[in-house]
Structures are given as structure tokens and as C-alpha cells.
Design an enzyme around this catalytic site. Structure first.
Site, PDB file in Angstrom:
ATOM      1  N   TYR A  54     101.595 -24.629 -41.956  1.00  0.00           N
ATOM      2  CA  TYR A  54     101.991 -26.108 -42.413  1.00  0.00           C
ATOM      3  C   TYR A  54     103.519 -26.096 -42.398  1.00  0.00           C
ATOM      4  CZ  TYR A  54      97.006 -26.031 -44.087  1.00  0.00           C
ATOM      5  OH  TYR A  54      95.630 -25.982 -44.309  1.00  0.00           O
ATOM      6  N   SER A 152      88.053 -19.989 -41.530  1.00  0.00           N
ATOM      7  CA  SER A 152      88.266 -21.355 -41.601  1.00  0.00           C
ATOM      8  C   SER A 152      87.483 -22.017 -40.261  1.00  0.00           C
ATOM      9  CB  SER A 152      89.617 -21.968 -41.840  1.00  0.00           C
ATOM     10  OG  SER A 152      89.675 -23.468 -41.697  1.00  0.00           O
ATOM     11  N   SER A 206      89.144 -31.768 -46.556  1.00  0.00           N
ATOM     12  CA  SER A 206      89.240 -33.355 -46.358  1.00  0.00           C
ATOM     13  C   SER A 206      88.003 -33.802 -46.903  1.00  0.00           C
ATOM     14  CB  SER A 206      89.232 -33.515 -44.675  1.00  0.00           C
ATOM     15  OG  SER A 206      89.561 -34.945 -44.572  1.00  0.00           O
ATOM     16  N   ALA A 209      87.650 -37.466 -46.466  1.00  0.00           N
ATOM     17  CA  ALA A 209      87.869 -38.046 -45.079  1.00  0.00           C
ATOM     18  C   ALA A 209      89.156 -38.488 -44.632  1.00  0.00           C
ATOM     19  CB  ALA A 209      86.885 -39.007 -44.596  1.00  0.00           C
ATOM     20  N   ARG A 228      98.292 -43.006 -44.749  1.00  0.00           N
ATOM     21  CA  ARG A 228      98.148 -41.967 -43.584  1.00  0.00           C
ATOM     22  C   ARG A 228      97.834 -42.498 -42.321  1.00  0.00           C
ATOM     23  NH1 ARG A 228      95.189 -36.594 -45.096  1.00  0.00           N
ATOM     24  NH2 ARG A 228      97.101 -36.327 -46.423  1.00  0.00           N
ATOM     25  N   ASN A 295      92.071 -37.349 -58.905  1.00  0.00           N
ATOM     26  CA  ASN A 295      91.024 -36.495 -58.059  1.00  0.00           C
ATOM     27  C   ASN A 295      90.145 -35.654 -59.099  1.00  0.00           C
ATOM     28  OD1 ASN A 295      91.163 -37.915 -55.650  1.00  0.00           O
ATOM     29  ND2 ASN A 295      92.987 -36.709 -55.017  1.00  0.00           N
TER      30      ASN A 295
END
Length: 336
Positions: A54, A152, A206, A209, A228, A295
Site C-alpha cells: 500500500y 488473501s 470492500s 463495494a 473514488r 461505519n
């Protein structure tokens, strides 16, 4: 905040986990990134997920700085290895013993910690023998540099093979980190049943999404400035396939369900993935502290069966469910 066991281990993690993909070290200033981490801590989040790739290692540095001063035993730090880092040399990628050993040491320096709670293979490496990878992970665990191992975006067969070696090596392989949301359900057919059998949990990324399930994108209208979908650094690429009028219309039709539960659409999306018993945590990111606060309100929400059924009816055949998408979305060879 509610907490869930990670796989069949004794480790508990916060069911809302803070992730800094696409934000720290790239999209937001370090000061704002630190404010987001502080907001996560204030909201009861104890688990933080990052990766060496990242922002080409910068995200790990930002997270390490943001967590400086916190009692190490009170947080769970996850990171990953596989994708290219550094100048892009022939051994700067993959899951070879060389890359894993060098990468974990770099991650620990950047995160300012002696160990990570969870070290994850960020993808499956088709060019390195699986035994070499798992032995390297076992050595890292025995050296005390990682407490648990995860993966992952591995397929069910890859997870099964890795788990078998982990059992032989007596190391705790406890997690899978796949993409999962109302719109992307490819893990439900094979990965989830396999993981349930083996005692492995999902930490899903995600769940909103890439922002589509917030409802801020409207059919027939241009994306909001600064969203985004307008980010040419990478965000727009990831979200492009979801920006169809049919998908956006169906998302808007979920509003009555969210209203009935007293949730925003984003909170509904996070709460939805947490209804899956095999999901230990939903990864959420943020470019502003208030997004974290919003969230977190999805924690502990129970969606009645009739509303889960209504969600399926609203979305119809829009969600992607093909289990083969995990393999088809994976790199065929090492990225360079």
C-alpha cells in the site's frame, strides 16, 4: 464494538477492522490519516489492517506512526506480503523465502513493533513451491515476528493445501481476506464452506463495494467531485465495473430496507457482511474521521431474515456469485 474469534484460535478481533488501502500514504495527508486512526480507536476498533504494497510501504509507516504510544497488547496489527515493493527488483515480489523474510523485517520497522498479530499472503504465488512459503511463515511464527498466519484471495483448493501444510508445521493458519459484499459474493460457494470446515475465518475487504453501496452514486448522473469514482490514482479503476445504471438503481432501491433498520446504506452494507457466521470482521477505510464513526454503527446490528430476503429480491441477479472469479481475478504469475 463487538468482538469475534479469528478462526478456531483464541484471538479476538474487532468485527469492524480499520484498513488503510487506497488512503494512507497516498489519497489523504498523514495528519488526516492519523485522525482517522484515532477515531477508530475512540470508536472501539482494536484491529488494524495494512500491507507493505500500500503506497509502496508508506501506508505501513503512517499506521505505525498513528499507533505510536498505544499499548501494544491492546491492538491487533495485520499486514501482508506478496505484491512488488521497493525499486522492483526480481526478488521484490512473491512468496519466496527471501522476499518473505526481508518483507516481514521491513514491515516491523515501519509499523514500529516487534511483531504483527496476523501476517498474510496477499495472493497465491504460482511460481514458488507452497512448501517453501509455508516453511518461511512457520519460521516467522517461531521467531515471534507473527502470531498467526492468513491469506488473501486464495481459492478453496489453495486454502486447503496451505492449511494441510500449516497443520504439519503446527502453525496457526486462521484467516482468509477476500473481497465480499452484497454485490460480490463469489466466496459463498466454495471458500466459505472450506474455511468453515478448516476453522478459518474471513476478514472481508470492500464491504461497501468501493463506495457504491453508500448510495452516493446515482444512475444517469456524473459521480460527485472528489469521490473514488473520479480518482485517477486507482480508485476509479476499481469501481468502474460497478458504475452501471442497473446496479446504481438497485442500490437506491435498498433505501427502504436501510430506513427500516435505522441505518444508512453504508451501515446496511457493513452489517450485511457481518451476518455471515464465517466473517470475523469487515474492513472499512476512511478519508475522513467521521466516516469511521458512521461505519462503526453497523457493529452488533442483526438483520432479520425477512429483510435479508428482501435485499436479495431487490438486487436480483446483479450480485456476482461465480466461485471461479477468485481464480480468474488472481495473477497468473508474479506481478513485476
Amino acid at each position: 464494538m463487538d468482538f469475534r474469534y479469528l478462526g478456531n484460535s483464541g484471538l479476538k478481533i474487532s468485527e469492524i477492522t480499520y484498513g488503510n488501502w487506497l488512503t494512507h500514504g497516498s489519497q489523504v495527508e498523514n495528519e488526516v490519516a492519523t485522525q482517522c486512526v484515532r477515531a477508530a480507536l475512540d470508536a472501539g476498533i482494536t484491529s488494524f489492517d495494512t500491507a507493505d504494497v500500500y503506497a509502496n510501504t508508506a501506508a505501513e509507516t503512517v499506521l505505525g506512526d498513528a499507533l505510536a504510544g498505544e499499548r501494544r497488547e491492546s491492538v491487533e496489527i495485520f499486514t501482508k506480503v506478496y505484491w512488488p515493493t521497493g525499486p522492483g527488483g526480481p526478488n521484490d515480489t512473491g512468496l519466496s523465502r527471501k522476499h518473505i523474510m526481508e518483507s516481514v523485517n521491513g514491515s516491523l520497522r515501519r509499523l514500529r513493533t516487534d511483531y504483527v498479530d496476523l501476517y498474510q499472503a496477499h495472493r497465491y504465488d504460482t511460481e514458488t513451491p507452497l512448501e517453501e512459503t509455508m516453511v518461511a511463515f512457520a519460521d516467522i511464527v517461531r521467531q515471534g515476528k507473527a502470531l498467526y498466519i492468513g491469506v488473501s484471495e486464495w481459492t478453496a483448493d489453495q486454502i486447503r493445501a496451505g492449511h494441510a501444510l500449516a497443520q504439519e508445521l503446527r502453525i496457526p493458519f486462521v484467516s482468509s481476506q477476500p473481497q465480499y459484499s452484497m454485490l460480490w459474493r463469489v466466496i459463498e460457494g466454495e471458500v466459505v464452506p472450506t474455511c468453515q470446515e478448516l476453522g478459518i475465518s474471513q476478514i472481508v475487504w470492500s464491504p461497501i463495494a468501493q463506495g457504491v453501496l453508500t448510495g452516493k452514486y446515482l444512475p444517469g448522473q456524473a459521480p460527485p467531485a472528489g469521490s473514488r469514482a473520479t480518482d485517477e490514482k486507482g480508485g476509479a479503476t476499481f469501481i468502474k465495473r460497478l458504475m452501471t445504471d442497473e446496479i446504481l438503481e438497485r442500490v437506491q432501491n435498498l433505501r427502504p430496507v436501510a430506513d427500516e433498520l435505522g441505518l444508512t446504506l453504508a451501515q446496511l452494507a457493513v452489517a450485511w457482511v457481518l451476518q455471515n457466521d464465517n466473517v470475523a470482521a469487515a474492513l472499512v477505510g476512511a478519508s475522513r474521521p467521521e466516516q469511521v464513526t458512521e461505519n462503526v454503527r453497523a457493529a452488533g446490528v442483526k438483520i432479520p431474515a425477512e429483510l435479508m430476503k428482501r435485499i436479495d429480491e431487490v438486487l436480483g441477479d446483479v450480485p456476482v456469485t461465480d466461485p471461479g472469479m477468485t481464480a480468474r481475478s488472481a495473477p497468473a504469475g508474479r506481478a513485476v
